[in-house]
Design a protein around this motif. Structure first.
Motif, PDB file in Angstrom:
ATOM      1  N   LEU B 242       0.829  -1.210   0.000  1.00  0.00           N
ATOM      2  CA  LEU B 242       0.000   0.000   0.000  1.00  0.00           C
ATOM      3  C   LEU B 242       0.861   1.256   0.000  1.00  0.00           C
ATOM      4  O   LEU B 242       0.420   2.323  -0.433  1.00  0.00           O
ATOM      5  CB  LEU B 242      -0.892   0.018   1.247  1.00  0.00           C
ATOM      6  CG  LEU B 242      -1.986  -1.038   1.309  1.00  0.00           C
ATOM      7  CD1 LEU B 242      -2.680  -0.992   2.656  1.00  0.00           C
ATOM      8  CD2 LEU B 242      -2.991  -0.801   0.185  1.00  0.00           C
ATOM      9  N   GLU B 354      -8.150  -5.366  -0.815  1.00  0.00           N
ATOM     10  CA  GLU B 354      -7.656  -3.992  -0.702  1.00  0.00           C
ATOM     11  C   GLU B 354      -8.545  -3.143  -1.595  1.00  0.00           C
ATOM     12  O   GLU B 354      -9.006  -3.618  -2.635  1.00  0.00           O
ATOM     13  CB  GLU B 354      -6.193  -3.876  -1.140  1.00  0.00           C
ATOM     14  CG  GLU B 354      -5.216  -4.646  -0.264  1.00  0.00           C
ATOM     15  CD  GLU B 354      -5.199  -4.173   1.199  1.00  0.00           C
ATOM     16  OE1 GLU B 354      -5.686  -3.075   1.487  1.00  0.00           O
ATOM     17  OE2 GLU B 354      -4.696  -4.946   2.042  1.00  0.00           O
ATOM     18  N   LEU B 355      -8.778  -1.911  -1.177  1.00  0.00           N
ATOM     19  CA  LEU B 355      -9.763  -1.108  -1.893  1.00  0.00           C
ATOM     20  C   LEU B 355      -9.139   0.160  -2.454  1.00  0.00           C
ATOM     21  O   LEU B 355      -8.268   0.772  -1.824  1.00  0.00           O
ATOM     22  CB  LEU B 355     -10.915  -0.786  -0.943  1.00  0.00           C
ATOM     23  CG  LEU B 355     -11.667  -2.042  -0.456  1.00  0.00           C
ATOM     24  CD1 LEU B 355     -12.485  -1.756   0.780  1.00  0.00           C
ATOM     25  CD2 LEU B 355     -12.551  -2.586  -1.575  1.00  0.00           C
ATOM     26  N   GLU B 358      -8.483   4.529  -0.814  1.00  0.00           N
ATOM     27  CA  GLU B 358      -9.053   4.443   0.536  1.00  0.00           C
ATOM     28  C   GLU B 358      -8.703   5.643   1.411  1.00  0.00           C
ATOM     29  O   GLU B 358      -9.263   5.822   2.495  1.00  0.00           O
ATOM     30  CB  GLU B 358      -8.673   3.112   1.205  1.00  0.00           C
ATOM     31  CG  GLU B 358      -9.651   2.730   2.297  1.00  0.00           C
ATOM     32  CD  GLU B 358      -9.633   1.260   2.669  1.00  0.00           C
ATOM     33  OE1 GLU B 358      -8.832   0.490   2.111  1.00  0.00           O
ATOM     34  OE2 GLU B 358     -10.454   0.880   3.530  1.00  0.00           O
ATOM     35  N   ASP B 359      -7.786   6.512   0.947  1.00  0.00           N
ATOM     36  CA  ASP B 359      -7.550   7.741   1.727  1.00  0.00           C
ATOM     37  C   ASP B 359      -8.701   8.722   1.574  1.00  0.00           C
ATOM     38  O   ASP B 359      -8.965   9.521   2.463  1.00  0.00           O
ATOM     39  CB  ASP B 359      -6.219   8.412   1.337  1.00  0.00           C
ATOM     40  CG  ASP B 359      -6.181   8.830  -0.111  1.00  0.00           C
ATOM     41  OD1 ASP B 359      -6.818   8.157  -0.951  1.00  0.00           O
ATOM     42  OD2 ASP B 359      -5.505   9.829  -0.432  1.00  0.00           O
ATOM     43  N   VAL B 360      -9.412   8.649   0.446  1.00  0.00           N
ATOM     44  CA  VAL B 360     -10.534   9.573   0.256  1.00  0.00           C
ATOM     45  C   VAL B 360     -11.905   8.897   0.341  1.00  0.00           C
ATOM     46  O   VAL B 360     -12.933   9.569   0.393  1.00  0.00           O
ATOM     47  CB  VAL B 360     -10.418  10.355  -1.088  1.00  0.00           C
ATOM     48  CG1 VAL B 360      -9.338  11.423  -0.989  1.00  0.00           C
ATOM     49  CG2 VAL B 360     -10.167   9.441  -2.271  1.00  0.00           C
ATOM     50  N   ILE B 361     -11.922   7.568   0.342  1.00  0.00           N
ATOM     51  CA  ILE B 361     -13.207   6.862   0.435  1.00  0.00           C
ATOM     52  C   ILE B 361     -13.234   6.018   1.714  1.00  0.00           C
ATOM     53  O   ILE B 361     -12.366   5.181   1.936  1.00  0.00           O
ATOM     54  CB  ILE B 361     -13.450   5.948  -0.791  1.00  0.00           C
ATOM     55  CG1 ILE B 361     -13.443   6.775  -2.081  1.00  0.00           C
ATOM     56  CG2 ILE B 361     -14.763   5.182  -0.644  1.00  0.00           C
ATOM     57  CD1 ILE B 361     -13.500   5.935  -3.343  1.00  0.00           C
ATOM     58  N   ASP B 362     -14.242   6.272   2.519  1.00  0.00           N
ATOM     59  CA  ASP B 362     -14.447   5.473   3.720  1.00  0.00           C
ATOM     60  C   ASP B 362     -15.449   4.380   3.335  1.00  0.00           C
ATOM     61  O   ASP B 362     -16.654   4.616   3.280  1.00  0.00           O
ATOM     62  CB  ASP B 362     -14.988   6.373   4.839  1.00  0.00           C
ATOM     63  CG  ASP B 362     -15.292   5.592   6.112  1.00  0.00           C
ATOM     64  OD1 ASP B 362     -15.240   4.344   6.074  1.00  0.00           O
ATOM     65  OD2 ASP B 362     -15.589   6.243   7.134  1.00  0.00           O
ATOM     66  N   GLN B 425       0.929  11.295  -5.051  1.00  0.00           N
ATOM     67  CA  GLN B 425       1.173  11.232  -3.602  1.00  0.00           C
ATOM     68  C   GLN B 425       2.337  10.312  -3.243  1.00  0.00           C
ATOM     69  O   GLN B 425       2.848  10.362  -2.117  1.00  0.00           O
ATOM     70  CB  GLN B 425      -0.086  10.753  -2.878  1.00  0.00           C
ATOM     71  CG  GLN B 425      -1.182  11.798  -2.856  1.00  0.00           C
ATOM     72  CD  GLN B 425      -2.473  11.279  -2.248  1.00  0.00           C
ATOM     73  OE1 GLN B 425      -2.601  10.101  -1.911  1.00  0.00           O
ATOM     74  NE2 GLN B 425      -3.445  12.148  -2.097  1.00  0.00           N
TER      75      GLN B 425
END
Lengths: 464, 464
Positions: B242, B354-355, B358-362, B425
């Motif tokens: 990740l 793993e999605l 995921e830093d912007v989607i909960d 990022q």
């Protein structure tokens, strides 16, 4: 034609009107923001640490998110009990025979190599109008915050009790008066009551532990947080990493060399002044003393921290081409930053050193690295240094001049801003981990679920 | 008063003049940039993939770095030999009995779930003037680049040879005609000759391997690069993480549900249509079939990919409250993204999934997670779902509507932009590692030197 001209004039006038309106609204919004910030200031000590009065700079431009610009990270400064900040300064003074008089919040933080905690705290206390170039903006409502800053003076706390007691003081009394361990534990008790700490187990918190021994008693309780540290000398890989944490520089103790680059006034080839005897990786110092002491044009002297020695070291660093930077008790040491601001090319002999801000600083351009095994071979290190051309030394110096602002805590675009920028770069991964932990299915508990970035090690090599 | 007014008029006029001048200069600079980009276009296929003609949008605003704004990351698109891009499309067609006529670069990429490689490639081929909202800007000079994109169609290459040969074709002939393995190896041979690949051992390169089996033959040779992947199903922790890589969504194959949120037209409680028999983690599917088949209001059907089945699945997903998302051969599956665009609440049974983003989607706000052990307990899963209130379902749906643009590759502010943002990022850590490797002393070679971010696992829990 005349009509066309009139139309143009009208259009221009409208444009100007819109612009003026925008400017007025913008100014109004900015000043409201400033006012709001100042009024809800949680410290009654605000005035003592503010660089200037709050409301005299009305042209403040609150960073906004129009177009391409990126919103600065929102940070919340915890209003921790005074014992964790100014109380530590007070106790440091008392332990040295000082007396408490006047407001505790007017006490001056004592200068030492781990005083980043002071600069970061003071920076967040400044009015936002003076912080426009910062990568973080302070918010007064924790609900809005991306990250939370815990301003405990952990490094000062560690040295409140002097190694040698002050003359005439009763050692037993002093010991009872202040305990770093007790203060660490009290901080944790306080933190663990905080709603926002509990929310993500501290993952979105920033905690400073610049002295490698700072927070030693509670480090396992804060290991989820973003730690601001000097190296990984006292930390296990499950407590700190380059991915999660930020390596910050020591505060240099030698004055900046303000002259130009050049080697005419730098007759000494290699200079070192510091403690000959250190633990662990620092044992190499004694070996280096043995092989370097008799070398021509090399000054290598044993000396502990004192005002006088600092003066001698300043002279040595400002008049040498290279400055030796061996490991201390841990891989890092403040001498590196003294060397850089002295424009004295650092010669680093510390196999496990980590360096601050390495995404923006290419240290191979400002320093020479030797592995410990090669460095202690008689003659090896010095003969390599003698072969480095004048041109190359000038290149190193030029590059040091270029990057030295990163190591100047008092520079308005220096270390403090860069630390916040580094912290803000951690946010995406922190947010990802927080969201992921909300939904992850916890499987085997026998080993941690880790994401890593690795270096491929292909063998030993000395750099020159 | 009159004089004052005249002064004001003059000031306004000057202001307008400056503004006009700025606008003109800006436009000129933008169009020059566009021209420069188009002239040095390295592909003769430019026109076929450009969404519109180059020079008709003159109001383009090249992202600039004024004030707080952050410069977008500079990416260099490798001009790889055609065999790695359009050549793969051509071979895919030939293997299905198609014929080559016309320009190879006018071939249409066949729609499938792993077509991100096509969208990213096409995006970088668009003129910069159309890419203003992107987090990356394409540069034509590799010397300027922060990162390098390798546009090999690795997922399509994997499926060039159909599982079932086309009627009437000679299987032996087809096998000789195209080999995915050979193409992977040829790509590596080509890459390893590139100066910029060699410079940092590929660490600053971005490579897509969306199908979990893509690049399987050479994955160890590209593991230093930023990989764009679906999950870690076929990858070891030293190959992907990740921290280093970006999890990207499958391209959804079900049409977006354009209606509003609501459950009136969603009579089915839980829907699934797909392959009942899968390997590894996907073995749970058969178990889920067994316990769910006879449940009231649950539709669970075996079916493989076909146009007809897709139509049936679309209907099912658009008329159900929940959609089952069990693991496939690897933890991820395209069905999750089909569910989201269908506003059918995903029920995820895949412990190692793993999605994306995921830093912007909960994801706990848009999906329900069950661990595999609980999910196959008779009655457990369905009874939990039946207890979820209408209000809660509407909340999930509302949130899905909010985030579904992240899963729409054809949305101008959708998946493609978000992938580039995620890639950008990664840059600070990549740069840090590159600089660090230049100076690091290579010590023991017995274990890799890794920096990690870990989750603390505290036990099993099912999420609801």
């Amino acid at each position: 034609m005349a009509r066309k001209y009139s139309l143009l004039k009208q259009t221009l006038a409208s444009l100007c009107f819109i612009l003026a309106l925008y400017a007025i609204i913008n100014t109004l919004i900015s000043s409201t923001a400033t006012l709001k910030l100042d009024r809800s200031f949680p410290f009654d000590i605000a005035n003592s640490v503010m660089v200037s009065d709050e409301l005299d700079s009305q042209e403040t431009d609150f960073p906004n998110s129009s177009g391409k610009s990126v919103l600065p990270l929102k940070i919340y400064l915890y209003d921790v009990p005074t014992r964790f900040t100014f109380g530590v300064i007070e106790n440091h003074g008392i332990a040295r025979g000082g007396k408490t008089n006047g407001k505790i919040t007017e006490l001056k933080y004592p200068g030492h190599q781990h005083m980043a905690e002071w600069f970061l705290f003071s920076d967040l206390l400044r009015p936002e109008s003076e912080r426009v170039e910062s990568a973080v903006v302070r918010v007064m409502d924790p609900e809005e915050a991306d990250l939370f800053y815990v301003p405990f003076f952990s490094s000062l706390s560690l040295i409140v009790n002097p190694i040698r007691p002050a003359a005439g003081s009763n050692q037993q009394q002093r010991k009872l008066a202040y305990s770093d361990e007790e203060t660490q534990k009290a901080l944790m008790e306080w933190l663990e009551k905080q709603e926002y700490w509990k929310r993500n187990n501290g993952r979105d918190h920033v905690i400073i532990a610049q002295d490698p021994n700072a927070l030693y008693k509670v480090i396992d309780m804060v290991k989820s947080s973003i730690l601001l540290i000097s190296d990984f000398g006292r930390l296990r890989s499950d407590q700190a990493s380059l991915v999660k944490d930020v390596i910050i520089p020591y505060s240099h103790r030698i004055n900046t060399y303000n002259g130009d680059i050049g080697i005419e006034n730098r007759k000494t080839l290699l200079f070192f002044m510091g403690n000959r005897y250190r633990k662990e990786g620092g044992k190499i110092r004694d070996m280096l003393f043995n092989i370097l002491e008799k070398e021509r044009n090399v000054i290598i002297k044993h000396g502990t921290q004192s005002r006088e020695n600092r003066r001698a070291a300043t002279h040595g660093m400002h008049t040498s081409k290279f400055c030796l930077n061996p490991a201390g008790d841990t891989p890092s040491a403040c001498r590196l930053f003294d060397s850089v601001v002295s424009l004295c090319v650092p010669v680093i002999v510390s196999d496990r050193i980590e360096l601050p801000f390495e995404d923006v600083i290419d240290y191979s351009k400002i320093a020479v690295f030797f592995d410990s095994v090669s460095a202690v071979k008689p003659g090896f290190l010095v003969s390599k240094l003698r072969k480095i051309s004048k041109q190359r030394i000038l290149d190193y110096q030029r590059e040091m001049k270029e990057v030295k602002r990163y190591f100047e805590y008092t520079n308005s675009n220096g270390t403090v801003n860069e630390i916040w920028r580094q912290v803000s770069q951690k946010l995406p991964l922190i947010k990802l981990m927080i969201n992921r932990e909300k939904r992850v299915i916890h499987r085997e508990v026998d080993k941690p679920d880790c994401s890593c970035l690795c270096s491929n090690q292909t063998g030993i090599r000395a750099r020159l």
